[in-house]
Design an enzyme around this catalytic site. Structure first.
Site, short mmCIF file in Angstrom:
data_model
loop_
_atom_site.label_atom_id
_atom_site.label_comp_id
_atom_site.label_asym_id
_atom_site.label_seq_id
_atom_site.Cartn_x
_atom_site.Cartn_y
_atom_site.Cartn_z
N ARG A 6 11.09 5.26 15.73
CA ARG A 6 11.25 3.81 15.62
C ARG A 6 12.71 3.49 15.32
NH1 ARG A 6 7.98 2.84 10.64
NH2 ARG A 6 8.57 5.03 10.35
N GLY A 63 -0.32 -1.81 10.80
CA GLY A 63 0.08 -2.51 9.60
C GLY A 63 0.02 -1.64 8.36
N GLU A 65 5.32 -8.00 -2.35
CA GLU A 65 4.45 -7.68 -1.21
C GLU A 65 3.24 -6.86 -1.58
OE1 GLU A 65 6.00 -5.13 1.79
OE2 GLU A 65 7.13 -3.89 0.40
N TRP A 102 0.35 -9.88 11.88
CA TRP A 102 -0.85 -10.02 11.05
C TRP A 102 -0.54 -10.65 9.70
CZ3 TRP A 102 -3.71 -6.43 7.43
CH2 TRP A 102 -2.88 -5.50 6.81
N ASP A 125 1.42 1.26 7.37
CA ASP A 125 2.42 2.31 7.54
C ASP A 125 3.08 2.60 6.19
OD1 ASP A 125 3.26 -0.37 8.00
OD2 ASP A 125 5.08 0.30 8.99
N GLU A 145 8.96 3.17 2.83
CA GLU A 145 10.27 3.56 3.36
C GLU A 145 11.40 2.67 2.86
OE1 GLU A 145 9.21 5.33 7.71
OE2 GLU A 145 9.06 3.16 7.52
N GLN A 195 0.17 -5.76 16.54
CA GLN A 195 -0.34 -5.52 15.19
C GLN A 195 -1.80 -5.93 15.18
OE1 GLN A 195 2.14 -7.36 12.09
NE2 GLN A 195 2.86 -5.33 11.50
N GLU A 203 14.06 1.10 13.78
CA GLU A 203 14.23 0.57 12.42
C GLU A 203 13.98 1.62 11.35
OE1 GLU A 203 9.84 -0.08 13.34
OE2 GLU A 203 11.73 0.03 14.45
#
Length: 551
Positions: free
Chosen positions: A293, A326, A511, A175, A328, A526, A223, A295
Site C-alpha cells: 500500500r 476496515g 477513534e 464506511w 486493518d 500503524e 470498504q 500509504e
C-alpha cells in the site's frame, strides 16, 4: 520521455536506484516492488463510465516514491502520498535523476523543494463545552469542500461538502461515513447527509464503486458496503424518494461487488466473489492491486519479508484486502490468529461483509418495488434469500455464534468477534441463533467500558482490548432488533462512559478506546491514536440521545 497520453514511459523508471537507509530491507524485495509498481505505470483500468483511474503516487513517482518511503523522509508513510507536487511529475523525476548521485544530495531537501506537505488543522475548541456541545461544534471543523484538487495531487475532488474523520485522515472514508451520518442526522445536519450520499453516488458513477477513500491510492479497493444503509437512513427523513433517487448507483455498486460471479467455476474465486464447491456464491474482501500500500509502503515490505515462504504479492494482496475490510489489522485475518505475516484475508468469507451484501440486496429490492419494477424486486429478493441460506450454512459456528469461513480450508473459523452481530444488525438471523450469538457476545466480549473487538490480545488495533464506536452501534442495534433492550442499553451506557471519561480528562474524542473502564484511548495499529473523530462523534450523539442522562 512521455507517451501519447502524457505519462512517463515505464522503461525510463528502471535504471539503478540508490536505496537510502535500506539495510533492514532486502534489495530483492525492493526491486520486485519497483518492477511491480512501475512497469505497470501506463495501465489504467477502464471503469466502464468513460474515465480512466487516475494514477496513484507510487506509479507517478516510481523510484523517487520508493526512495522517499524507504528512507522514511516523513515519520508517517501517509504524509508523502498526500503531498502536492509543485511541478509536473515528469519534471520532478527528471530533476531527481539528475541530482540524486551528486555528492551532498539531500533527499529531504529535494522533497521539500518539489512538494508541499499537507498540514493538519489544529482544532482548539472553546473551554468548558459539554460533550454534546463539543461534537456539534466539531462538525464545521471537520467539514471539507474540495470541488477541485491540485494537478497530480492524490486527492480526488468531490462535488459537494463532506466530513472527514480528523487527524491524519484528511479525506472522506466510505464506511466511517455511515456512523458519522448518524450524528449529523441527530444534529439536524441532513444537508450534509444528503451531500455525502450524492458524493458517493458520484464516485460510483465515475469509478464503478465507492473507493476506500477519495485518494488515488485508495481506488483499487472499496470498504464495507454501507451505501444501502446510508440510503435507508436518508429514507427515514425523506421517505421513499430516497430509494428511487439512489436505485441506479445501488445497482451499480452491487454489480461491482459481484463482478465475475457468473463466469467463476465452483471452488474458484474472482475478485470479491467466491463460488463454493456446491455453487453457493458469497463475498470476500479484495484489492485489485498486489503491491505494498503506498500509504503504508515500508510496513508492507517488512511484513512480506517475515513470510519468506509466501510470494510477496500474495501477502500484499491480503494486507490490502484487510484494509478494504476496515479491520486493518485483526486476528480475524491471520492464519495463526496472532501474527500479521500469516494474514490470509482473501481466503476468508467474512460474516460482516455478507450481512451487508444481504442488506444491499434487500435495499435494491425495496427500491425496485418503489419504482414498480417488480421483476427486479423478485430478482433481488431471491438474491437476499439465497444469501441468508448460505450464511446460515457456512458462517455459523457450532459453539453458538456467527463467524467467518475459510473457504480454502473448508471450515468455519473459531475467532469470536464483534462482527458476529452483523447478521442480527441487518435482521437476517433466525431468533434462536440470534439469541445464542448475543449470549456468546455478552459473555466473551462485553467489558466494563463497552464491547471488545475480539477476545485476543495481539497488539493489533482491531483486537482486544480495543473497542470501536461502529461496533458498539452494530451490537446495540442487533440487541434491540432481537428483544434484548437491556443488553443494548448496557453496551451503549458502558461505551458512552468510556467516551465521557476520556473527554473529561482530555477534552477530545478519539477513534478507539480501551474498554477496560480506564477511560483511555486505544492502542495498536500503524499510526498514533487519532482524535476528531468522525464515527465516534456520530455514535456518541446517538448514545447521548438514548442514554445521556440529560446531557
Amino acid at each position: 520521455m512521455l507517451d501519447p497520453r502524457g505519462l512517463a514511459r515505464p522503461s525510463r523508471f528502471c535504471p539503478r536506484i540508490i536505496y537510502a537507509g535500506t539495510s533492514h530491507i532486502r534489495r530483492a524485495t525492493a526491486a520486485a516492488l519497483l518492477a511491480a509498481s512501475l512497469c505497470a505505470l501506463p495501465a489504467c483500468a477502464d471503469v466502464g463510465v468513460g474515465a480512466a483511474l487516475p494514477l496513484s503516487p507510487d506509479k507517478l513517482y516510481g523510484e523517487l516514491f520508493v526512495a522517499v518511503q524507504t528512507a522514511q523522509v516523513y515519520p508517517d508513510q501517509k504524509t508523502f502520498v498526500d503531498t502536492v507536487p509543485k511541478a509536473d511529475p515528469a519534471v520532478i523525476l527528471q530533476a531527481y535523476r539528475a541530482q540524486k548521485d551528486v555528492p551532498g544530495f539531500s533527499l529531504k531537501a529535494f522533497v521539500d523543494q518539489y512538494f508541499t506537505v499537507p498540514f493538519e488543522t489544529v482544532i482548539t475548541p472553546p473551554a468548558g463545552q459539554s460533550l454534546r456541545a463539543h461534537i456539534n461544534w466539531l462538525w464545521p471543523a471537520l467539514t471539507r469542500t474540495t470541488a477541485t484538487a491540485p494537478d497530480n495531487s492524490s486527492l480526488i475532488p468531490l462535488p459537494k461538502p463532506y466530513v472527514v474523520p480528523g487527524g491524519r485522515f484528511r479525506e472522506v472514508y466510505y464506511w466511517d461515513t455511515y456512523f458519522t451520518m448518524l450524528g449529523l442526522q441527530a444534529s439536524g445536519r441532513d444537508d450534509l447527509v444528503d451531500s455525502m450520499l450524492d458524493n458517493f453516488a458520484y464516485q460510483i458513477n465515475r469509478f464503478g464503486h465507492i473507493p476506500n477513500g477519495n485518494r488515488t491510492y485508495y481506488l483499487s479497493r472499496s470498504q464495507p458496503p454501507f451505501f444501502a444503509l446510508m440510503v435507508e437512513l436518508a429514507a427515514t427523513k425523506e421517505g421513499e424518494a430516497a430509494y428511487t433517487r439512489y436505485l441506479a448507483p445501488l445497482r451499480k455498486e452491487y454489480a461491482y461487488w459481484m463482478r465475475g460471479a457468473a463466469g467463476t467455476a465452483p471452488g474458484q474465486a474472482s475478485g470479491n466473489v467466491v463460488v463454493l464447491p456446491d455453487g453457493t456464491v458469497l463475498n470476500r474482501y479484495w484489492d485489485d492491486e498486489a503491491t505494498p500500500r503506498p500509504e503504508s509502503y515500508l510496513q508492507d515490505v517488512a511484513t512480506a519479508q517475515q513470510a519468506p515462504d509466501r510470494p510477496a504479492a500474495e501477502v500484499w494482496r491480503d494486507l490490502r484486502a484487510a484494509a478494504e475490510s476496515g479491520w486493518d489489522f485483526s486476528s480475524r485475518w491471520f492464519g495463526d490468529s496472532a501474527t500479521l505475516a500469516t494474514i490470509r484475508t482473501t481466503s476468508i468469507l467474512p460474516v460482516d461483509l455478507n450481512a451487508l451484501m444481504f442488506q444491499l440486496e434487500k435495499t435494491i429490492a425495496k427500491g425496485c418495488a418503489v419504482a414498480r419494477d417488480f421483476a427486479c424486486t423478485v430478482e433481488f429478493g431471491n438474491h437476499a434469500r439465497k444469501r441468508a441460506v448460505a450464511v446460515e450454512r457456512y458462517l455459523w459456528h457450532p459453539a453458538g455464534y456467527y463467524a467467518d469461513y475459510d473457504w480454502k480450508l473448508g471450515k468455519v473459523r473459531d475467532n469470536l468477534s464483534a462482527a458476529a452481530t452483523y447478521p442480527l444488525f441487518v435482521q437476517m438471523a433466525p431468533w434462536g441463533r440470534a439469541r445464542q450469538t448475543l449470549r456468546q457476545t455478552q459473555t466473551a466480549l462485553l467489558q466494563v467500558g463497552g464491547l471488545s473487538t475480539t477476545t485476543l490480545h495481539t497488539q493489533q488495533q482491531w483486537d482486544a482490548p480495543n473497542g470501536w464506536a461502529p461496533l458498539q452501534w452494530i451490537a446495540l442495534q442487533a440487541s434491540q432488533h432481537y428483544g434484548q433492550a437491556l443488553l443494548a442499553q448496557t453496551i451503549g451506557e458502558r461505551f458512552l462512559g468510556s467516551v465521557e471519561r476520556l473527554y473529561a480528562a482530555e477534552q477530545k474524542l478519539v477513534e478507539k478506546y480501551i474498554v477496560d473502564g480506564s477511560g483511555t484511548g486505544g492502542g495498536g495499529g500503524e499510526y498514533p491514536l487519532q482524535d476528531g473523530f468522525g464515527w465516534t462523534n456520530g455514535v456518541t450523539l446517538r448514545l447521548l440521545d438514548a442514554y445521556g442522562r440529560g446531557q
